[in-house]
Design an enzyme around this catalytic site. Structure first.
Site, short mmCIF file in Angstrom:
data_model
loop_
_atom_site.label_atom_id
_atom_site.label_comp_id
_atom_site.label_asym_id
_atom_site.label_seq_id
_atom_site.Cartn_x
_atom_site.Cartn_y
_atom_site.Cartn_z
N SER A 17 0.82 -1.22 0.00
CA SER A 17 0.00 0.00 0.00
C SER A 17 0.85 1.27 0.00
O SER A 17 0.44 2.29 -0.54
CB SER A 17 -1.00 -0.01 1.16
OG SER A 17 -0.34 0.13 2.39
N ILE A 96 19.05 -5.56 4.54
CA ILE A 96 19.76 -5.26 3.29
C ILE A 96 21.23 -5.67 3.46
O ILE A 96 21.88 -5.29 4.44
CB ILE A 96 19.68 -3.74 2.97
CG1 ILE A 96 18.22 -3.29 2.83
CG2 ILE A 96 20.48 -3.37 1.73
CD1 ILE A 96 17.47 -3.88 1.66
N HIS A 112 8.90 3.39 9.02
CA HIS A 112 8.61 2.56 10.19
C HIS A 112 7.35 3.08 10.85
O HIS A 112 7.20 4.29 11.06
CB HIS A 112 9.80 2.62 11.16
CG HIS A 112 9.66 1.68 12.31
ND1 HIS A 112 9.92 0.33 12.19
CD2 HIS A 112 9.25 1.87 13.58
CE1 HIS A 112 9.69 -0.26 13.35
NE2 HIS A 112 9.27 0.64 14.21
N GLU A 182 1.03 6.99 7.03
CA GLU A 182 2.19 6.54 6.23
C GLU A 182 2.01 6.88 4.76
O GLU A 182 2.95 7.28 4.09
CB GLU A 182 2.33 5.02 6.34
CG GLU A 182 2.99 4.55 7.61
CD GLU A 182 3.22 3.06 7.59
OE1 GLU A 182 3.92 2.57 6.70
OE2 GLU A 182 2.68 2.36 8.48
C1 GRF Z 1 4.02 -0.48 6.78
O1 GRF Z 1 3.34 -0.35 7.99
C2 GRF Z 1 5.45 -0.01 6.93
O2 GRF Z 1 5.61 0.99 7.87
C3 GRF Z 1 6.13 -1.24 7.43
O3 GRF Z 1 5.50 -2.31 6.76
C4 GRF Z 1 4.19 -1.93 6.38
C5 GRF Z 1 4.07 -2.14 4.91
O4 GRF Z 1 2.77 -1.96 4.45
N1 GRF Z 1 7.55 -1.14 7.29
P1 GRF Z 1 2.45 -1.99 2.89
O5 GRF Z 1 3.00 -3.27 2.34
O6 GRF Z 1 3.10 -0.78 2.29
O7 GRF Z 1 0.97 -1.93 2.79
#
Ligand code: GRF
Length: 201
Positions: A17, A96, A112, A182
């Site tokens: 997402s 990584i 994060h 996010e």
């Molecule tokens: C997100 O919550 C990000 O912060 C974490 O993993 C999740 C990934 O979500 N590192 P998506 O795959 O982008 O929906």
């Protein structure tokens, strides 16, 4: 291809997402970037599906299929082929390799779903993060974007947004609230970098 647009390699393990949010921002002409490939360790990743739909090269590269060294060589070869300006980790669950971090020092970003340095580190991903935040009875959580170094979630913090979670009654509610933010944060940070308003060095 425009001359000064930033090229991104997006690494993701799950639903994708955040990748989708970045794509949306590019398509809305808010972000002057191009995603040159999407890489996942997980062949079922939603992120690979999204990439294929958008005709972005979708690369499945799993460490499980290689010896550690050949995996690193394969990853370096992909990076050499596409030469991204930045590597954007969007829910990429693997560490990584050191050679890649050295080669791309200060050019690998991670998002994060909490306010680092709290609630970070090895094993702190997905719902584990939100459960810990919930159990700690925190009033705030947030989103952090940081540079990636050799240790999980320990690179320099570039940007943070604080989120009031005092109305959340479960880790799931926190997760939903944080994820929504996010989706605005990664495009915002990438735009700051594109506009030379955020110096990665
Ligand atoms: C997100 O919550 C990000 O912060 C974490 O993993 C999740 C990934 O979500 N590192 P998506 O795959 O982008 O929906």
């Amino acid at each position: 291809m425009k001359l000064n647009e930033l090229t991104l390699a997006v690494f993701a393990s799950g639903r994708g997402s955040n990748l989708q949010a970045i794509i949306n921002s590019i398509e809305a002409h808010e972000l002057d970037c191009r995603i040159c490939f999407v890489l996942s360790n997980n062949s079922d990743s939603g992120a690979l599906e999204i990439a294929r739909e958008k005709n972005i090269p979708a690369i499945h590269l799993s460490e499980k299929k290689f010896f550690a060294e050949t995996f690193e060589i394969s990853l370096l070869k992909v990076l050499e082929d596409y030469r991204p300006d930045l590597i954007v980790l969007a829910g990429y669950m693997k560490l990584i390799p050191k050679v890649v971090i050295e080669k791309y020092r200060n050019r690998i970003l991670n998002i994060h779903p909490a306010l680092l340095p709290k609630f970070g580190g090895k094993g702190m991903y997905g719902m584990t993060v939100h459960k810990s935040v919930f159990e700690s009875k925190e009033k705030y959580s947030g989103v952090s974007v940081h540079l990636v170094n050799e240790n999980y979630d320990e690179g320099k913090i570039l940007y943070q947004e604080k989120i009031d979670i005092s109305d959340c009654n479960s880790p799931e509610e926190i997760a939903t609230k944080v994820l929504k933010v996010e989706h605005t944060v990664y495009p915002k940070v990438l735009k700051l970098i594109c506009d030379n308003k955020l110096n990665l060095n």
